[in-house]
Write a protein that holds these residues in place. Structure first.
Motif, PDB file in Angstrom:
ATOM      1  N   PRO A 404       0.569 -21.312  11.629  1.00 45.88           N
ATOM      2  CA  PRO A 404      -0.431 -20.499  12.338  1.00 45.88           C
ATOM      3  C   PRO A 404       0.090 -19.891  13.619  1.00 45.88           C
ATOM      4  N   ARG A 405      -0.392 -18.674  13.896  1.00 44.04           N
ATOM      5  CA  ARG A 405      -0.144 -18.041  15.188  1.00 44.04           C
ATOM      6  C   ARG A 405      -1.164 -18.560  16.195  1.00 44.04           C
ATOM      7  N   ALA A 406      -1.023 -18.105  17.428  1.00 44.14           N
ATOM      8  CA  ALA A 406      -1.967 -18.510  18.471  1.00 44.14           C
ATOM      9  C   ALA A 406      -3.332 -17.881  18.263  1.00 44.14           C
ATOM     10  N   GLY A 407      -3.386 -16.746  17.569  1.00 45.49           N
ATOM     11  CA  GLY A 407      -4.648 -16.061  17.352  1.00 45.49           C
ATOM     12  C   GLY A 407      -4.449 -14.801  16.542  1.00 45.49           C
ATOM     13  N   CYS A 408      -5.474 -13.949  16.509  1.00 41.15           N
ATOM     14  CA  CYS A 408      -5.444 -12.736  15.693  1.00 41.15           C
ATOM     15  C   CYS A 408      -5.699 -11.497  16.566  1.00 41.15           C
ATOM     16  N   ASP A 409      -4.994 -11.417  17.687  1.00 34.69           N
ATOM     17  CA  ASP A 409      -5.230 -10.306  18.615  1.00 34.69           C
ATOM     18  C   ASP A 409      -4.705  -8.983  18.071  1.00 34.69           C
ATOM     19  N   VAL A 410      -3.561  -9.007  17.404  1.00 37.70           N
ATOM     20  CA  VAL A 410      -2.939  -7.770  16.921  1.00 37.70           C
ATOM     21  C   VAL A 410      -2.754  -7.878  15.415  1.00 37.70           C
ATOM     22  N   THR A 411      -3.646  -7.234  14.654  1.00 38.72           N
ATOM     23  CA  THR A 411      -3.574  -7.306  13.190  1.00 38.72           C
ATOM     24  C   THR A 411      -3.685  -5.929  12.552  1.00 38.72           C
ATOM     25  N   VAL A 412      -3.576  -4.861  13.338  1.00 35.89           N
ATOM     26  CA  VAL A 412      -3.706  -3.506  12.794  1.00 35.89           C
ATOM     27  C   VAL A 412      -2.464  -3.181  11.972  1.00 35.89           C
ATOM     28  N   PRO A 413      -2.609  -2.831  10.699  1.00 31.31           N
ATOM     29  CA  PRO A 413      -1.436  -2.528   9.867  1.00 31.31           C
ATOM     30  C   PRO A 413      -0.761  -1.224  10.288  1.00 31.31           C
ATOM     31  N   GLU A 414       0.505  -1.105   9.916  1.00 34.74           N
ATOM     32  CA  GLU A 414       1.239   0.146  10.066  1.00 34.74           C
ATOM     33  C   GLU A 414       1.170   0.875   8.727  1.00 34.74           C
ATOM     34  N   PHE A 415       0.577   2.052   8.724  1.00 30.80           N
ATOM     35  CA  PHE A 415       0.417   2.812   7.489  1.00 30.80           C
ATOM     36  C   PHE A 415       1.454   3.929   7.426  1.00 30.80           C
ATOM     37  N   ARG A 416       1.966   4.168   6.243  1.00 27.64           N
ATOM     38  CA  ARG A 416       2.808   5.337   5.998  1.00 27.64           C
ATOM     39  C   ARG A 416       2.302   6.013   4.735  1.00 27.64           C
ATOM     40  N   PHE A 417       2.402   7.331   4.710  1.00 25.83           N
ATOM     41  CA  PHE A 417       1.947   8.098   3.562  1.00 25.83           C
ATOM     42  C   PHE A 417       3.162   8.565   2.774  1.00 25.83           C
ATOM     43  N   VAL A 418       3.112   8.338   1.481  1.00 27.03           N
ATOM     44  CA  VAL A 418       4.227   8.671   0.596  1.00 27.03           C
ATOM     45  C   VAL A 418       3.697   9.532  -0.535  1.00 27.03           C
ATOM     46  N   LYS A 419       4.353  10.633  -0.815  1.00 29.02           N
ATOM     47  CA  LYS A 419       3.905  11.483  -1.908  1.00 29.02           C
ATOM     48  C   LYS A 419       4.714  11.188  -3.165  1.00 29.02           C
ATOM     49  N   GLN A 420       3.978  10.985  -4.254  1.00 26.50           N
ATOM     50  CA  GLN A 420       4.640  10.705  -5.526  1.00 26.50           C
ATOM     51  C   GLN A 420       5.355  11.948  -6.025  1.00 26.50           C
ATOM     52  N   ARG A 421       6.575  11.763  -6.415  1.00 29.60           N
ATOM     53  CA  ARG A 421       7.377  12.869  -6.965  1.00 29.60           C
ATOM     54  C   ARG A 421       8.035  12.392  -8.245  1.00 29.60           C
ATOM     55  N   GLY A 422       8.930  13.189  -8.785  1.00 29.88           N
ATOM     56  CA  GLY A 422       9.618  12.784 -10.003  1.00 29.88           C
ATOM     57  C   GLY A 422      10.503  11.570  -9.766  1.00 29.88           C
TER      58      GLY A 422
END
Length: 1028
Positions: A404-422
């Motif tokens: 366990p961590r000390a708490g849950c102060d920073v839990t915002v995910p890092e999002f990236r957008f990927v476009k499907q290609r061949g």
């Protein structure tokens, strides 16, 4: 001195190996070459100590670091060097050469096997099953590599991307809380369809595809979130399914609880492999069960959940019929009670629920203690263990991982957008000396077919050949009509040299990177027929493949192919196939066809209908047929490959009698590669098509035949079949499961005839009749996933499987009231909103699928000479009827087999008691019933696997008492199955009342009688008045 110590240590290691003492085996290895490196990951810092977070800055820092090391001046002290012990340098495995020298060949093989096993365990640890293809890892409490993919037909909608981020940001915070500060979502890639407009925010696709994503979003009409999970307890599921409307319409979403509760509930299924704890619906769990004093309890976890039992239509107290609450009886949970806080796998929409259930020792609160007596799906399939008990055994948390961590102060995910290609694919083809003769010809044929017919336009394809070294035949080219021809002209035809698979892999990586060493992703397709005997070796390249996110599919061409090949798909998320060169096998073509579908939408895939290699005597004609059903028909193609100098002659006859022959423009003969193609124009007619193949030569010809077709209606899913083993390598008595999914989109196909033919090293084959029964290896009844154990091992080598699926008359149906891998979508917590959609007959259809290969590891365990498998655990034991007056209790379950679900068991033991805890603790301390207690069912005569067993027992007494039962199956070697799930039945006296329906009918009849009497009376009075 050193040699003597190493010699003794080698003897110790050999002894531990012979006694299968793996703990001391690995401990001795550590004595020899020291402790393993720490698994902890440290952040990359800049020269001034700043944490670097972007890929570009990290790569730049590594370049700076190595530049400083390689150009650093040094002073060499020759005297110090001369004083160093003269040990031989260890290899990549870090084991000194002296160990191998002292242990001889036998120890070398043992060490390599152990090293390989450790590598595979590191790559696919317990709980992360190969079926899922997930790349998700929990590192320092952070989940990385989560892929959320949007289905190709979803219209472009940037607001949807915002909603995904909002929903999963909230879910991440709640996940941190409910896992006791041990996990949250850190990095999430959102894969958008290739049909969407290009955007500067969209990054280059690496390993992400829709078909291997963790969470899939489509525009479907079944809005309840669910997870496709055909796998056993504690193992990762396949994917989580969401709809666009669920994500964007809070009113619809509210039915299933808050977004964060619903998503984390599904994450419990997907990641931790746990099951629902509510009754009804797809769970198959009864709504109620009997307690120790004969009372009735609602199925739930925990028992601290308060509520009332009422008829869901009349709101009256529930009636009892045959000592069980009436069908319309429902348990209404309290929405305001603060007595409970678990379990999230129960009814996640209850606002009080904020915990997973746990045992009494570790539960968060008294209101989240696990109820072991509940007949929930979780208890049935997880040996009555709580959700947290399963989670603590999961690789994410086992042995103190991710404390366990000390708490849950920073839990915002890092999002990236990927476009499907061949897709980006590099073929890596073995041209060593052992590939000479028919092998190189057959390889050339199938590569030509793959390039010409199966790779999609817009994909990027390159080609490498290797023997003792590797050569690039073609860099990546974008597939179109001209590049198909260019690539076909480069297919290798000559062979020579030894085998360095590693060299081919490294050259393939170069091709995928296309001059950019920072470029990640892509796939290699490796074909090889022999042992690797020249460096670099596979084990040396695997770390690079993993670091660069490259998947590797392998085809073992012949029994002589290196068993190290399987390390590649196991470590990179690829698939393994095996072509035995059997005269009747078409597995080489089937493997290439299956690999070609990677990254393709099912809407664009070619669906395999028929595949075989046919031996045709000289001067004779062979005739076969195949069926086109209403869901397919576009781009129907037949491909034939052969070896003789004389060309074969084929005639195709449509259901209407029209024919295609060698005079037709749709008949394409390639005499160079000896490949014949027939392409049916337009939409192929529904019905039976007949094919005749004439062999004009005087000698026997072996003709490979593949028939494929695509969806007949753009945007509408065809019936498809996929098949896959549960793992790439197995050592008995580990369990090996074959999964076959038959569906139309997300809608399951039920009651299909599914036959899997497993080709064994002994040269013979074994057939499995696959079941969707909810028993044995099959987790959920009627969900379109047909499952079976495989235990018929016959040697240390590869086992290849081909699956054939057909309808069984009109019984085979498409079931729109269910979803594949989940089952019934009827919400057991909501009153019926109307009539469920009716099942629809599939009509006549046929499909084939190659499920890939699996390798059995362990000479003794794989021999098939030892009875290593007991009958499978019975997981669907249930009480179907109770008669208080006759003291009769009827039990029902699905028959297991002799070896798991293969062959017939020899007998059953049915154990009985009046104390659940006694049965739970040790069933052998309870009563083993005898045949004389049963009025139906024979303990000594089990039915065939998959059939329904019914036992009717007369219990000793009535009163305020509950009887509990379990079943154990026994095979001919005396091996016993694990105890079944435990069921209960009350023998307490309940006032029996007619069912609600009969009560209503009686009420209506009484009212009608009153109305008639009143009407007659009024009529008589009026006549009397008129007469007066």
């Amino acid at each position: 001195m050193q040699d003597s110590w190493l010699s003794l240590k080698a003897d110790d290691i050999q002894g531990f190996t012979d006694r299968n003492n793996m703990k001391n085996f690995y401990g001795s290895l550590k004595d020899v070459y020291g402790p393993t490196a720490s698994r902890s990951l440290s952040p990359i810092l800049s020269a001034d100590g700043t944490t670097l977070t972007t890929k570009e800055k990290v790569l730049g820092r590594w370049a700076e670091h190595f530049d400083s090391i390689l150009n650093r001046s040094s002073t060499i002290n020759d005297e110090a060097i001369d004083g160093l012990p003269q040990w031989q340098s260890p290899g990549l495995d870090s084991i000194p050469a002296e160990v191998y020298k002292a242990g001889d060949v036998a120890l070398t093989e043992k060490l390599f096997g152990g090293y390989t096993s450790m590598l595979m365990l590191e790559i696919h640890p317990k709980g992360v099953n190969s079926v899922s293809h997930t790349r998700v890892k929990l590192i320092n409490n952070e989940y990385h590599n989560i892929v959320i993919a949007i289905e190709e037909t979803v219209p472009e909608d940037l607001d949807l991307l915002d909603r995904i981020q909002e929903v999963f940001t909230g879910a991440s915070a709640f996940l941190c809380e409910i896992t006791r500060y041990r996990a949250y979502f850190k990095s999430i890639s959102i894969l958008v369809p290739r049909s969407w407009t290009d955007n500067a925010e969209y990054e280059t696709q690496e390993f992400e595809t829709y078909g291997t994503s963790d969470i899939r979003i489509d525009g479907g009409i079944h809005h309840g979130p669910y997870v496709m999970k055909p796998t056993p307890c504690g193992e990762v599921g396949d994917y989580m399914h969401l709809t666009t409307k669920y994500l964007k319409d809070p009113i619809i979403a509210a039915i299933y609880g808050s977004y964060e509760h619903a998503i984390v509930h599904e994450w419990g299924h997907l990641r931790y492999g746990v099951y629902d704890e509510y009754p009804g619906g797809n769970t198959g769990a009864p709504y109620f069960y009997s307690t120790g004093n004969g009372g009735i309890e609602a199925t739930r976890c925990s028992t601290a959940v308060t509520g009332v039992m009422k008829n869901r239509f009349t709101r009256a107290d529930c009636a009892y019929i045959n000592n069980y609450p009436e069908d319309d009886c429902y348990f209404y949970d309290s929405n305001v009670s603060t007595a409970f806080s678990g379990s999230l796998m129960y009814r996640q929409y209850l606002p009080q629920i904020i915990h997973f259930c746990d045992n009494k020792t570790f539960a968060d609160t008294a209101g989240s203690i696990h109820n072991v007596e509940s007949p929930s799906k979780q208890n049935k399939l997880c040996d009555e263990k709580s959700v947290w008990e399963i989670m603590r055994e999961h690789v994410d948390f086992a042995d103190g991982a991710n404390p366990p961590r000390a708490g849950c102060d920073v839990t915002v995910p890092e999002f990236r957008f990927v476009k499907q290609r061949g897709s980006r694919i590099a073929m890596v083809l073995d041209v060593s000396g052992s590939m000479a003769g028919e092998r190189i010809i057959k390889l050339g044929q199938v590569v030509n077919i793959y390039i010409t017919d199966w790779v999609s336009n817009g994909d990027e394809l390159g080609m490498v050949e290797f023997s003792d070294s590797a050569t690039t035949l073609s860099q990546l080219v974008t597939i179109d009509a001209s590049t198909r021809a260019q690539l076909s002209a480069l297919i290798p035809t000559t062979t020579d040299g030894s085998t360095s698979i590693g060299a081919g892999l490294l050259k393939g990586i170069e091709v995928l990177q296309d001059g950019d060493i920072s470029r990640l992703g892509g796939c290699l397709l490796v074909v090889s027929d022999g042992e690797e005997n020249t460096s670099p070796y596979i084990s040396e390249v695997i770390p690079t493949l993993i670091a660069k996110g490259i998947c590797v599919d392998v085809i073992a061409f012949s029994e002589q192919a290196s068993l190290n090949l399987e390390l590649l798909p196991t470590s990179t998320g690829g698939r393994a196939f095996f072509y035995s060169e059997s005269a009747t096998s078409n597995a080489l073509n089937e493997a290439f066809a299956a690999i070609a579908t990677r990254g393709q939408s099912v809407l664009q895939q070619s669906i395999p209908l028929y595949s075989n290699t046919i031996a045709i005597d000289g001067g004779t004609t062979f005739v076969f047929s195949f069926v086109i059903d209403a869901s397919i028909g576009i781009n129907t193609e037949l491909v034939f490959n052969y070896l003789q100098l004389t060309d074969i002659d084929v005639t195709l006859q449509a259901p209407n009698g029209s024919t295609v022959d060698n005079n037709s423009p749709f008949y394409d003969l390639d005499s160079t590669f000896k490949v014949l193609r027939i392409k049916v124009p337009g939409i192929a007619e529904v019905g039976t098509w007949n094919v005749s193949i004439k062999n004009p030569s005087m000698s026997t010809e072996h003709v490979g035949v593949t028939v494929q077709s695509k969806s007949s209606v753009p945007g509408e899913y065809p019936i498809t079949v996929t098949s896959e083993w549960s793992t790439n390598t197995v050592t008995p008595p580990e369990k090996l499961i074959l999964y076959v999914t038959v569906s139309k989109g997300i809608t399951p196909v039920l009651n299909a005839h599914v036959v899997a033919t497993v080709e064994r090293p002994s040269g013979d084959s074994v057939q499995l009749i696959m079941a969707d029964s909810g028993g044995g290896a099959d987790i959920t009844k009627d969900d379109g996933v047909y499952s079976s154990y495989f235990t018929a091992f016959a040697g240390v080598e590869r086992y290849s499987v081909k699956v054939e699926v057909t309808n069984t008359g009109d019984d085979t149906v498409i079931s729109p009231s269910r979803v594949v891998g989940f089952g019934s979508i009827t919400n057991p917590d909501l009153p019926s909103t109307g009539q469920q959609p009716e099942d629809e007959s599939t009509g006549t259809f046929q499909r084939i699928a190659n499920g890939g290969s699996v390798t059995c590891d362990g000479s003794s365990a794989c021999s098939g000479l030892n009875d290593l498998y007991p009958p499978a655990k019975i997981v669907d034991l249930q009480v179907t009827k109770i008669s208080y007056d006759d003291r009769n209790i009827t039990l029902q379950f699905t028959a297991p087999g002799d070896d798991l679900d293969f062959g017939n068991a020899t007998s059953y033991e049915i154990w009985m008691d009046t104390d659940f805890s006694a049965m739970f603790s040790n069933y052998e301390n309870t009563t083993n019933t005898t045949q004389d207690l049963f009025v139906e069912g024979v303990l000594s005569s089990p039915k065939s696997p998959g059939q329904t067993e019914v036992f009717n027992i007369v219990v000793p007494t009535q009163g305020d008492i509950t009887y509990v039962f379990c079943v154990v199956a026994i095979d001919d070697g005396g091996n016993k199955s694990p105890r079944s799930n435990i069921v209960s039945a009350s023998m307490k006296y309940f006032p029996q009342r007619s069912s609600n329906l009969l009560f209503i009918l009686a009420t209506i009849a009484s009212v009608l009688v009153v109305v008639i009497v009143v009407t007659v009376a009024i009529y008589v009075i009026r006549r009397c008045v008129q007469g007066g």
